[in-house]
Write a protein that holds these residues in place. Sequence first.
Motif, PDB file in Angstrom:
ATOM      1  N   GLY A   1      10.023  32.298 -22.302  1.00  0.00           N
ATOM      2  CA  GLY A   1      10.376  31.787 -21.126  1.00  0.00           C
ATOM      3  C   GLY A   1      12.044  31.338 -20.920  1.00  0.00           C
ATOM      4  O   GLY A   1      12.616  31.693 -20.162  1.00  0.00           O
TER       5      GLY A   1
ATOM      6  N   CYS B   1       9.658  26.701 -14.333  1.00  0.00           N
ATOM      7  CA  CYS B   1       8.932  25.486 -14.451  1.00  0.00           C
ATOM      8  C   CYS B   1       8.331  25.320 -15.727  1.00  0.00           C
ATOM      9  O   CYS B   1       8.207  26.303 -16.420  1.00  0.00           O
ATOM     10  CB  CYS B   1       7.647  25.658 -13.370  1.00  0.00           C
ATOM     11  SG  CYS B   1       6.491  26.939 -13.903  1.00  0.00           S
TER      12      CYS B   1
ATOM     13  N   PHE C   1       5.608  21.235 -13.339  1.00  0.00           N
ATOM     14  CA  PHE C   1       4.345  21.388 -12.836  1.00  0.00           C
ATOM     15  C   PHE C   1       3.318  22.399 -13.685  1.00  0.00           C
ATOM     16  O   PHE C   1       3.957  23.246 -14.381  1.00  0.00           O
ATOM     17  CB  PHE C   1       4.082  21.544 -11.289  1.00  0.00           C
ATOM     18  CG  PHE C   1       4.433  23.172 -11.087  1.00  0.00           C
ATOM     19  CD1 PHE C   1       5.866  23.430 -10.637  1.00  0.00           C
ATOM     20  CD2 PHE C   1       3.572  24.120 -10.924  1.00  0.00           C
ATOM     21  CE1 PHE C   1       6.418  24.595 -10.413  1.00  0.00           C
ATOM     22  CE2 PHE C   1       4.076  25.325 -10.635  1.00  0.00           C
ATOM     23  CZ  PHE C   1       5.402  25.697 -10.391  1.00  0.00           C
TER      24      PHE C   1
ATOM     25  N   LEU D   1      -1.459  26.151 -13.116  1.00  0.00           N
ATOM     26  CA  LEU D   1      -2.992  26.190 -12.692  1.00  0.00           C
ATOM     27  C   LEU D   1      -3.334  25.270 -11.511  1.00  0.00           C
ATOM     28  O   LEU D   1      -4.100  25.255 -11.010  1.00  0.00           O
ATOM     29  CB  LEU D   1      -3.591  25.583 -13.766  1.00  0.00           C
ATOM     30  CG  LEU D   1      -3.633  26.681 -15.189  1.00  0.00           C
ATOM     31  CD1 LEU D   1      -4.665  26.199 -16.183  1.00  0.00           C
ATOM     32  CD2 LEU D   1      -3.894  28.057 -14.599  1.00  0.00           C
TER      33      LEU D   1
ATOM     34  N   ALA E   1       4.024  31.712 -18.278  1.00  0.00           N
ATOM     35  CA  ALA E   1       3.500  30.289 -18.932  1.00  0.00           C
ATOM     36  C   ALA E   1       1.924  30.744 -19.547  1.00  0.00           C
ATOM     37  O   ALA E   1       1.447  31.425 -18.907  1.00  0.00           O
ATOM     38  CB  ALA E   1       3.521  29.305 -17.592  1.00  0.00           C
TER      39      ALA E   1
ATOM     40  N   GLN F   1      -0.331  30.027 -23.568  1.00  0.00           N
ATOM     41  CA  GLN F   1      -0.634  29.875 -24.684  1.00  0.00           C
ATOM     42  C   GLN F   1      -1.822  30.581 -25.240  1.00  0.00           C
ATOM     43  O   GLN F   1      -2.830  30.789 -24.402  1.00  0.00           O
ATOM     44  CB  GLN F   1      -0.515  28.475 -25.202  1.00  0.00           C
ATOM     45  CG  GLN F   1      -1.509  27.628 -24.718  1.00  0.00           C
ATOM     46  CD  GLN F   1      -1.458  26.274 -25.123  1.00  0.00           C
ATOM     47  OE1 GLN F   1      -0.467  25.625 -24.809  1.00  0.00           O
ATOM     48  NE2 GLN F   1      -2.569  25.753 -25.765  1.00  0.00           N
TER      49      GLN F   1
ATOM     50  N   VAL G   1       4.013  38.411 -18.768  1.00  0.00           N
ATOM     51  CA  VAL G   1       3.933  38.552 -20.298  1.00  0.00           C
ATOM     52  C   VAL G   1       2.683  38.628 -20.775  1.00  0.00           C
ATOM     53  O   VAL G   1       1.924  37.513 -20.343  1.00  0.00           O
ATOM     54  CB  VAL G   1       4.621  37.204 -20.642  1.00  0.00           C
ATOM     55  CG1 VAL G   1       4.541  37.013 -22.064  1.00  0.00           C
ATOM     56  CG2 VAL G   1       6.030  37.119 -20.180  1.00  0.00           C
TER      57      VAL G   1
ATOM     58  N   ARG H   1      -7.041  38.664 -21.973  1.00  0.00           N
ATOM     59  CA  ARG H   1      -5.763  39.692 -21.654  1.00  0.00           C
ATOM     60  C   ARG H   1      -5.957  40.870 -21.017  1.00  0.00           C
ATOM     61  O   ARG H   1      -5.399  41.502 -20.693  1.00  0.00           O
ATOM     62  CB  ARG H   1      -5.082  39.795 -23.102  1.00  0.00           C
ATOM     63  CG  ARG H   1      -4.494  38.328 -23.838  1.00  0.00           C
ATOM     64  CD  ARG H   1      -3.209  38.041 -23.068  1.00  0.00           C
ATOM     65  NE  ARG H   1      -2.492  36.875 -23.781  1.00  0.00           N
ATOM     66  CZ  ARG H   1      -1.822  36.192 -22.930  1.00  0.00           C
ATOM     67  NH1 ARG H   1      -1.408  36.349 -22.109  1.00  0.00           N
ATOM     68  NH2 ARG H   1      -1.122  35.384 -23.720  1.00  0.00           N
TER      69      ARG H   1
ATOM     70  N   GLY I   1       3.718  41.382 -29.411  1.00  0.00           N
ATOM     71  CA  GLY I   1       3.005  41.126 -30.710  1.00  0.00           C
ATOM     72  C   GLY I   1       3.208  39.921 -31.257  1.00  0.00           C
ATOM     73  O   GLY I   1       2.413  39.159 -30.481  1.00  0.00           O
ATOM     74  N   LEU I   2       4.024  39.782 -32.079  1.00  0.00           N
ATOM     75  CA  LEU I   2       4.398  38.449 -32.843  1.00  0.00           C
ATOM     76  C   LEU I   2       5.908  38.050 -32.508  1.00  0.00           C
ATOM     77  O   LEU I   2       6.490  38.574 -33.029  1.00  0.00           O
ATOM     78  CB  LEU I   2       4.122  38.404 -34.283  1.00  0.00           C
ATOM     79  CG  LEU I   2       2.514  38.152 -34.638  1.00  0.00           C
ATOM     80  CD1 LEU I   2       1.859  39.752 -34.522  1.00  0.00           C
ATOM     81  CD2 LEU I   2       2.357  37.852 -36.020  1.00  0.00           C
ATOM     82  N   ILE I   3       6.080  36.937 -31.622  1.00  0.00           N
ATOM     83  CA  ILE I   3       7.374  36.487 -31.184  1.00  0.00           C
ATOM     84  C   ILE I   3       7.537  35.180 -31.743  1.00  0.00           C
ATOM     85  O   ILE I   3       6.865  34.322 -31.678  1.00  0.00           O
ATOM     86  CB  ILE I   3       7.682  36.446 -29.873  1.00  0.00           C
ATOM     87  CG1 ILE I   3       7.328  38.123 -29.230  1.00  0.00           C
ATOM     88  CG2 ILE I   3       9.028  35.947 -29.541  1.00  0.00           C
ATOM     89  CD1 ILE I   3       8.377  38.822 -29.517  1.00  0.00           C
TER      90      ILE I   3
ATOM     91  N   GLN J   1       7.844  28.667 -30.120  1.00  0.00           N
ATOM     92  CA  GLN J   1       7.227  27.365 -30.115  1.00  0.00           C
ATOM     93  C   GLN J   1       5.918  27.633 -30.691  1.00  0.00           C
ATOM     94  O   GLN J   1       5.374  26.622 -31.631  1.00  0.00           O
ATOM     95  CB  GLN J   1       7.272  26.381 -29.108  1.00  0.00           C
ATOM     96  CG  GLN J   1       8.430  25.807 -29.024  1.00  0.00           C
ATOM     97  CD  GLN J   1       8.780  24.846 -30.163  1.00  0.00           C
ATOM     98  OE1 GLN J   1       8.106  24.053 -30.700  1.00  0.00           O
ATOM     99  NE2 GLN J   1      10.090  25.030 -30.593  1.00  0.00           N
TER     100      GLN J   1
ATOM    101  N   TRP K   1       4.534  29.675 -32.562  1.00  0.00           N
ATOM    102  CA  TRP K   1       4.542  29.886 -34.042  1.00  0.00           C
ATOM    103  C   TRP K   1       4.798  29.105 -34.927  1.00  0.00           C
ATOM    104  O   TRP K   1       4.457  28.550 -35.765  1.00  0.00           O
ATOM    105  CB  TRP K   1       5.128  31.357 -34.256  1.00  0.00           C
ATOM    106  CG  TRP K   1       4.292  32.674 -33.838  1.00  0.00           C
ATOM    107  CD1 TRP K   1       4.070  33.157 -32.914  1.00  0.00           C
ATOM    108  CD2 TRP K   1       2.882  32.916 -34.632  1.00  0.00           C
ATOM    109  NE1 TRP K   1       3.124  34.227 -33.064  1.00  0.00           N
ATOM    110  CE2 TRP K   1       2.289  33.909 -33.862  1.00  0.00           C
ATOM    111  CE3 TRP K   1       2.174  32.704 -35.782  1.00  0.00           C
ATOM    112  CZ2 TRP K   1       1.276  34.741 -34.279  1.00  0.00           C
ATOM    113  CZ3 TRP K   1       1.191  33.056 -36.059  1.00  0.00           C
ATOM    114  CH2 TRP K   1       0.588  34.243 -35.137  1.00  0.00           C
TER     115      TRP K   1
ATOM    116  N   ARG L   1       4.624  25.788 -34.271  1.00  0.00           N
ATOM    117  CA  ARG L   1       3.439  24.907 -33.920  1.00  0.00           C
ATOM    118  C   ARG L   1       2.511  25.021 -35.374  1.00  0.00           C
ATOM    119  O   ARG L   1       1.782  24.401 -36.055  1.00  0.00           O
ATOM    120  CB  ARG L   1       2.621  24.633 -32.919  1.00  0.00           C
ATOM    121  CG  ARG L   1       3.528  23.934 -31.744  1.00  0.00           C
ATOM    122  CD  ARG L   1       2.516  23.653 -30.414  1.00  0.00           C
ATOM    123  NE  ARG L   1       2.058  24.938 -29.852  1.00  0.00           N
ATOM    124  CZ  ARG L   1       2.813  25.254 -28.829  1.00  0.00           C
ATOM    125  NH1 ARG L   1       3.926  24.793 -28.499  1.00  0.00           N
ATOM    126  NH2 ARG L   1       2.383  26.252 -28.266  1.00  0.00           N
TER     127      ARG L   1
END
Length: 263
Positions: A20, A37, A65, A68, A94, A96, A143, A162, A188-190, A193, A195, A197
């Motif tokens: 983002g 946001c 905010f 959701l 937005a 995860q 996304v 998804r 795929g795998l980007i 943050q 990853w 974490r």
Amino acid sequence: MDLGLQGKTIVVTGGSSGIGLATVRAALTEGANVAFCARGAERLERVASELAGEFGADKLLAQAFSVLDPEANIAFAAQVAERFGTCDALITNAGQGRVSTYADTSDADWRDELELKFFSQLHPIRAFEAQLRASGTGSITAVNSLLAYQPEAHMVCTSAARAGVQSLLKSLAGELAPAIRVNSILVGLIDSQQWQRRFDAREDQSQSREEWFGNLARRKAIPLGRLGNPEEAARALVFLASPAASYITGARLEISGGVSRFV
Ligand code: NDP
């Protein structure tokens, strides 16, 4: 190639980190106004003030905010209209992923995940639909993840949700045409943050970042041999959101280093 974004307004949900944030930056670089946001006000404000220094505070609007919260989306849309006139492109980013298998996913987890994946699309889309219709070049770009087509057992409810989101987007591409184009990227795998974490929580703390990410790319058999970076996803998003993609709707674009196995 001119993307035609000079003076247009792009809204990015989840703009304070990763894909983002890279998208916010790429859109500003193309001359667009950007409203974005995230839930965490502190990081959002820090990022907004850095970007304001680089691109000018008049090009930016940042609001803390959760996507959701339907009322908060409506209030944000009103702020965007007041500040920039209309929203030309909405990028729904937005969210995860949730790591859990069939055996360890409770009903409450399923509900949370389905709510996140569907309403992180539906609430912003509803809030901005009228502005996107009025734009003349309105677009929605979501996304989404390769998991939609290539489910993984350790992410069972994320994968199912998804797939449902791809179905929703396909329906919207028909229903909102010709006023608003609707597309998605399948990530795929980007290296974001999310990853970072997982790297921070790695079992073997002696492993370096390079080793850990290198092993991950090998384990996942990514043909291009590495994770993607947020800028690589952002470039695709900004293109699909732009007037340069004027005849593309109902489409999906993989940003995965070739890791998909479906045809
Ligand atoms: P990051 O964690 O780096 O960024 C996520 C962004 O979304 C942050 O700005 C976060 O801020 C914000 N956000 C999260 N939940 C909400 C919410 N409910 N309301 C508003 N903002 C929110 O992750 P990525 O850049 O990796 O993720 C971007 C998208 O890409 C996500 O939807 C993710 O699921 C998807 N994706 C990523 C993959 C990857 O490999 N990186 C793989 C597949 C999909 P805050 O926490 O402050 O709200």
